[in-house]
Design a protein around this motif. Structure first.
Motif, short mmCIF file in Angstrom:
data_model
loop_
_atom_site.label_atom_id
_atom_site.label_comp_id
_atom_site.label_asym_id
_atom_site.label_seq_id
_atom_site.Cartn_x
_atom_site.Cartn_y
_atom_site.Cartn_z
N VAL A 1 4.06 -2.14 -7.96
CA VAL A 1 4.57 -1.30 -9.05
C VAL A 1 3.40 -0.71 -9.83
N ARG A 2 2.40 -1.53 -10.10
CA ARG A 2 1.23 -1.07 -10.85
C ARG A 2 0.51 0.06 -10.11
N GLN A 3 0.34 -0.08 -8.80
CA GLN A 3 -0.34 0.95 -8.01
C GLN A 3 0.49 2.23 -7.96
N ALA A 4 1.80 2.09 -7.81
CA ALA A 4 2.67 3.27 -7.78
C ALA A 4 2.66 3.99 -9.13
N GLY B 1 13.01 2.68 0.87
CA GLY B 1 12.21 1.68 1.55
C GLY B 1 11.68 0.57 0.66
N VAL B 2 12.03 0.57 -0.62
CA VAL B 2 11.54 -0.45 -1.53
C VAL B 2 12.29 -1.76 -1.29
N TYR B 3 11.59 -2.88 -1.42
CA TYR B 3 12.27 -4.16 -1.34
C TYR B 3 11.56 -5.20 -2.20
N ALA C 1 5.63 6.55 -0.07
CA ALA C 1 6.83 6.95 -0.82
C ALA C 1 6.49 8.03 -1.85
N GLU C 2 7.43 8.94 -2.01
CA GLU C 2 7.30 10.01 -2.99
C GLU C 2 7.93 9.55 -4.30
N CYS C 3 7.39 10.02 -5.41
CA CYS C 3 7.96 9.73 -6.71
C CYS C 3 9.27 10.51 -6.85
N PRO C 4 10.38 9.82 -7.13
CA PRO C 4 11.64 10.54 -7.31
C PRO C 4 11.57 11.51 -8.48
#
Length: 62
Positions: A6-9, A31-33, A45-48
């Motif tokens: 989460v921190r990296q995203a 694809g998150v789990y 993953a792209e930022c929504p």
């Protein structure tokens, strides 16, 4: 498959960690789990889109 935290995203997408956690909880990131306590997000993953912003709502509004 490569994953990020989460921190990296949050840093990559220029968002707060709490906002990324909320996106994970709501299932807005593909694809998150969560295998244990931490969320794992696919590295590609792209930022929504932020639905609160007018430019992301479309011409009809909300």
């Amino acid at each position: 498959m490569e994953y990020m935290t989460v921190r990296q995203a949050a840093k990559k997408w220029d968002r707060s960690e709490r906002w990324v956690q909320t996106l994970c909880i709501k299932g807005r990131i593909k694809g998150v789990y969560r295998p244990a306590r931490d969320w794992l997000i696919p590295a590609g993953a792209e930022c929504p889109r932020d639905r609160r912003r007018r430019e992301n709502r479309g011409e009809d509004g909300p």
